[in-house]
Design a protein around this motif. Structure first.
Motif, short mmCIF file in Angstrom:
data_model
loop_
_atom_site.label_atom_id
_atom_site.label_comp_id
_atom_site.label_asym_id
_atom_site.label_seq_id
_atom_site.Cartn_x
_atom_site.Cartn_y
_atom_site.Cartn_z
N HIS A 44 -10.36 -8.34 18.81
CA HIS A 44 -9.35 -7.28 19.50
C HIS A 44 -8.48 -6.01 18.03
N GLU A 45 -7.05 -5.85 18.43
CA GLU A 45 -6.96 -4.69 17.97
C GLU A 45 -5.56 -4.92 17.05
N PRO A 46 -6.18 -4.74 15.80
CA PRO A 46 -5.60 -5.23 14.96
C PRO A 46 -4.43 -4.60 14.18
N ARG A 47 -3.29 -5.33 15.33
CA ARG A 47 -2.14 -4.44 14.95
C ARG A 47 -1.00 -5.30 14.43
N GLY A 48 -1.35 -6.24 14.22
CA GLY A 48 -1.01 -6.73 12.83
C GLY A 48 -1.48 -6.26 10.94
N LEU A 49 -2.55 -6.45 11.22
CA LEU A 49 -3.55 -6.37 10.23
C LEU A 49 -3.08 -4.44 10.13
N LEU A 50 -2.41 -3.63 10.93
CA LEU A 50 -2.50 -2.50 10.27
C LEU A 50 -0.93 -2.45 9.94
N MET A 51 0.27 -3.21 10.58
CA MET A 51 1.86 -3.15 10.52
C MET A 51 1.77 -3.95 8.85
N GLN A 52 0.63 -5.22 8.32
CA GLN A 52 0.69 -5.33 7.08
C GLN A 52 0.38 -4.08 6.76
N PHE A 53 -0.75 -3.49 6.59
CA PHE A 53 -0.58 -2.45 5.61
C PHE A 53 0.06 -1.24 5.67
N MET A 54 0.99 -1.10 6.57
CA MET A 54 1.74 -0.11 6.51
C MET A 54 3.44 -0.69 5.73
N GLN A 55 3.38 -2.07 5.74
CA GLN A 55 4.03 -2.63 4.81
C GLN A 55 4.14 -2.92 2.68
N GLN A 56 2.68 -2.69 2.97
CA GLN A 56 2.06 -3.76 1.44
C GLN A 56 1.44 -2.71 1.09
N ARG A 57 0.98 -1.81 1.06
CA ARG A 57 -0.30 -0.45 1.44
C ARG A 57 0.78 1.00 1.48
N ALA A 58 2.16 1.13 1.51
CA ALA A 58 2.22 2.34 2.35
C ALA A 58 2.07 3.61 1.78
#
Length: 104
Positions: A44-58
């Protein structure tokens, strides 16, 4: 003659338990040197993972969608910096993202 590029590591998340998917993605990312990348395959589209990357590995990664479903999503994640923003605690840290990999 140009040098041959090393193969890109590919991780298929589909056979993993949902709770292990994001953890594996961050472990793979954190092991990269700046400029290196890996690919993920998901169901599936990993939108939640992308959001985590944006917050934790900005400001430390590049996210490129190589294949956009419907049966498989292929994402290339590249480390663009050796340092990243400090981790920000959020509801996502507790597995409460909205993507289906967490079983919600």
């Amino acid at each position: 003659m140009s040098p041959i590029a090393p193969p890109i590591a590919t991780f298929d998340l589909r056979p993993l338990a949902p709770a292990q998917r994001h953890q594996l993605a961050f472990q793979c990312f954190d092991s990269l040197a700046s400029g290196d990348c890996f690919e993920l395959i998901n169901d599936h589209e990993p939108r939640g993972l992308l959001m985590q990357f944006m917050q934790q590995r900005a400001n430390a990664f590049d996210w490129q969608v190589l294949e956009a479903g419907p049966e498989a999503w292929r994402i290339r994640i590249q480390r663009t910096a050796d340092a990243f923003a400090p981790s920000v605690r959020s509801e996502l840290d507790d597995g409460c993202c909205s993507c289906s990999c967490r079983g919600h």
